[in-house]
Each structure stands twice: as C-alpha cells, then as structure tokens.
Design a protein around this motif. Structure first.
Motif, PDB file in Angstrom:
ATOM      1  N   ILE A   1    -107.206 -27.822  21.755  1.00  0.00           N
ATOM      2  CA  ILE A   1    -107.068 -28.450  20.434  1.00  0.00           C
ATOM      3  C   ILE A   1    -106.747 -27.384  19.389  1.00  0.00           C
ATOM      4  O   ILE A   1    -107.422 -26.374  19.295  1.00  0.00           O
ATOM      5  CB  ILE A   1    -108.368 -29.163  20.007  1.00  0.00           C
ATOM      6  N   GLU A   2    -105.699 -27.641  18.606  1.00  0.00           N
ATOM      7  CA  GLU A   2    -105.392 -26.839  17.420  1.00  0.00           C
ATOM      8  C   GLU A   2    -105.660 -27.750  16.230  1.00  0.00           C
ATOM      9  O   GLU A   2    -104.986 -28.758  16.054  1.00  0.00           O
ATOM     10  CB  GLU A   2    -103.941 -26.366  17.442  1.00  0.00           C
ATOM     11  N   MET A   3    -106.656 -27.417  15.433  1.00  0.00           N
ATOM     12  CA  MET A   3    -107.124 -28.297  14.367  1.00  0.00           C
ATOM     13  C   MET A   3    -106.159 -28.350  13.186  1.00  0.00           C
ATOM     14  O   MET A   3    -105.638 -27.328  12.747  1.00  0.00           O
ATOM     15  CB  MET A   3    -108.489 -27.836  13.848  1.00  0.00           C
ATOM     16  N   ASP A   4    -105.964 -29.574  12.665  1.00  0.00           N
ATOM     17  CA  ASP A   4    -105.199 -29.820  11.439  1.00  0.00           C
ATOM     18  C   ASP A   4    -103.968 -28.933  11.321  1.00  0.00           C
ATOM     19  O   ASP A   4    -103.802 -28.201  10.360  1.00  0.00           O
ATOM     20  CB  ASP A   4    -106.092 -29.630  10.208  1.00  0.00           C
TER      21      ASP A   4
ATOM     22  N   ALA B   1    -113.199 -37.440  10.292  1.00  0.00           N
ATOM     23  CA  ALA B   1    -113.545 -37.059  11.658  1.00  0.00           C
ATOM     24  C   ALA B   1    -112.671 -35.908  12.113  1.00  0.00           C
ATOM     25  O   ALA B   1    -111.518 -35.782  11.703  1.00  0.00           O
ATOM     26  CB  ALA B   1    -113.364 -38.240  12.606  1.00  0.00           C
ATOM     27  N   ASP B   2    -113.232 -35.069  12.958  1.00  0.00           N
ATOM     28  CA  ASP B   2    -112.475 -34.009  13.609  1.00  0.00           C
ATOM     29  C   ASP B   2    -112.240 -34.411  15.062  1.00  0.00           C
ATOM     30  O   ASP B   2    -113.137 -34.941  15.721  1.00  0.00           O
ATOM     31  CB  ASP B   2    -113.250 -32.684  13.583  1.00  0.00           C
ATOM     32  N   LEU B   3    -111.038 -34.146  15.534  1.00  0.00           N
ATOM     33  CA  LEU B   3    -110.738 -34.340  16.942  1.00  0.00           C
ATOM     34  C   LEU B   3    -111.359 -33.165  17.686  1.00  0.00           C
ATOM     35  O   LEU B   3    -111.017 -32.017  17.431  1.00  0.00           O
ATOM     36  CB  LEU B   3    -109.223 -34.370  17.155  1.00  0.00           C
ATOM     37  N   VAL B   4    -112.305 -33.433  18.574  1.00  0.00           N
ATOM     38  CA  VAL B   4    -113.029 -32.346  19.224  1.00  0.00           C
ATOM     39  C   VAL B   4    -112.661 -32.174  20.694  1.00  0.00           C
ATOM     40  O   VAL B   4    -112.924 -31.122  21.276  1.00  0.00           O
ATOM     41  CB  VAL B   4    -114.566 -32.511  19.090  1.00  0.00           C
TER      42      VAL B   4
ATOM     43  N   PHE C   1    -102.003 -32.605   8.384  1.00  0.00           N
ATOM     44  CA  PHE C   1    -103.457 -32.757   8.426  1.00  0.00           C
ATOM     45  C   PHE C   1    -103.948 -33.431   9.702  1.00  0.00           C
ATOM     46  O   PHE C   1    -105.001 -34.038   9.722  1.00  0.00           O
ATOM     47  CB  PHE C   1    -103.978 -33.486   7.188  1.00  0.00           C
ATOM     48  N   GLN C   2    -103.173 -33.326  10.758  1.00  0.00           N
ATOM     49  CA  GLN C   2    -103.570 -33.893  12.042  1.00  0.00           C
ATOM     50  C   GLN C   2    -103.631 -32.790  13.079  1.00  0.00           C
ATOM     51  O   GLN C   2    -102.918 -31.808  13.003  1.00  0.00           O
ATOM     52  CB  GLN C   2    -102.569 -34.968  12.490  1.00  0.00           C
ATOM     53  N   SER C   3    -104.499 -32.980  14.042  1.00  0.00           N
ATOM     54  CA  SER C   3    -104.690 -31.982  15.092  1.00  0.00           C
ATOM     55  C   SER C   3    -103.633 -32.132  16.179  1.00  0.00           C
ATOM     56  O   SER C   3    -103.078 -33.216  16.376  1.00  0.00           O
ATOM     57  CB  SER C   3    -106.076 -32.126  15.715  1.00  0.00           C
ATOM     58  N   LEU C   4    -103.391 -31.028  16.862  1.00  0.00           N
ATOM     59  CA  LEU C   4    -102.475 -31.000  17.993  1.00  0.00           C
ATOM     60  C   LEU C   4    -103.277 -30.673  19.239  1.00  0.00           C
ATOM     61  O   LEU C   4    -104.014 -29.695  19.278  1.00  0.00           O
ATOM     62  CB  LEU C   4    -101.397 -29.927  17.781  1.00  0.00           C
TER      63      LEU C   4
END
Length: 174
Positions: free
Chosen positions: A158-161, A144-147, A165-168
């Motif tokens: 959101i700054e992806m991965d 899943a992507d944090l959207v 490997f986790q979003s900020l």
C-alpha cells in the motif's frame, strides 16, 4: 422564569449531543487504485483494452473483466456500478475501484469490502479471484485509511494517498 427556561433548553441540547454521536455515521466512499505487476516489476495492465466513459475516463472494456461487489451486510445499501477505470498512478497503470455507501445513519461502516474479480488479461485464467480491501476508520467514522488489500489472500503493498487523495495498492503476481 426566563433563566430557568434557558437553563433547561441548554441542558437538553448539551445532554443530547453525546447520545446521538453513536447513532450517526455519514455515508462513505471506498476509493482506491490497484496496480498489478509481475515479479520483475513489469506492468500487467499494459495494453489492456479500454473505452471512454461518458465522463471521458478510460474504462476497462466489459469483455476484458468481470467484477462483482459482495455486500458485507444485507441491511447496508451500497452503490457499485461494476465499471472500473484505468489511470496512470505513480508510474503504474492502475484500476480505480469505487464503492459508495449510501446509508446515512444507525450503524458503523464496514471495514472489509470484498469483490469477486475475473480477468484473463491480468491473471492468465478465467477463475474468480477474491479482492478484499481492509479499512481503518477514525473515531467518528468520517475518514478511513486503506490498511490492507489482498487478492486470493496475497497481500498488496500500500502506498498511502498517492493520487487524488486515494491510496495505491500494488500487487505482485507470480
């Protein structure tokens, strides 16, 4: 006879593959980081009190915050320790948020995860703030992507991965 047996066995195996895909959803960990900044970009977590966990991670002291996970569905089984750690992520102090879903099958994973969060250090009040994360899963519900992340309906960037490997998620507070 042997060919008929093999044909029947292959038919059963191939015919049942697609049918079970919709019934099997492996467990998932919802992990991300959230940083808080003011309108000038100043880090609002700078100086928050931490203590070391059993694993050596700096975790927020219990008296500096309250965080309660709100289960999205009573039939789902989630694991949330209530412990939030602090890490340096892309130049920001950020809170590590983790919720594990322990169920292995029979339903799709929720795409909205909610926490009630209180911290006078961060927010300047003792009010309950609603922290909501929104997730978009792939077609097999394995990644899943944090959207989107909101606190009290205010969107974070959101700054992806970005780290491990986790979003900020970076939330600007007024």
């Amino acid at each position: 006879m042997k060919k008929i047996f093999i044909f029947c066995l292959l038919s059963l195996l191939l015919g049942s593959c697609d049918k079970n895909v919709d019934d099997f959803y492996p467990p998932y960990n919802y992990d991300y980081y959230i940083a808080f900044v003011d309108e000038s970009g100043n880090d609002l977590l700078e100086g928050i009190e931490t203590t070391l966990s059993d694993t050596g991670l700096p975790v927020l002291k219990k008296d500096t915050y309250f965080c309660n996970f709100v289960p999205p569905n009573s039939t789902d089984h989630f694991l949330f320790s209530g412990t939030i750690w602090l890490e340096k992520v892309n130049g920001h102090n950020a809170l590590g948020i983790h919720v594990g879903m322990a169920d292995w099958h029979l339903h799709k994973k929720p795409e909205v995860i909610t926490h009630n969060f209180v911290s006078s250090f961060i927010f300047g009040d003792d009010d309950m703030h609603e922290l909501v994360s929104y997730w978009k899963f792939d077609s097999m519900y394995k990644k899943a992507d944090l959207v989107r992340v909101t606190i009290d309906n205010v969107d974070a960037r959101i700054e992806m991965d970005t780290y491990k490997f986790q979003s900020l998620a970076i939330l600007t507070l007024k």
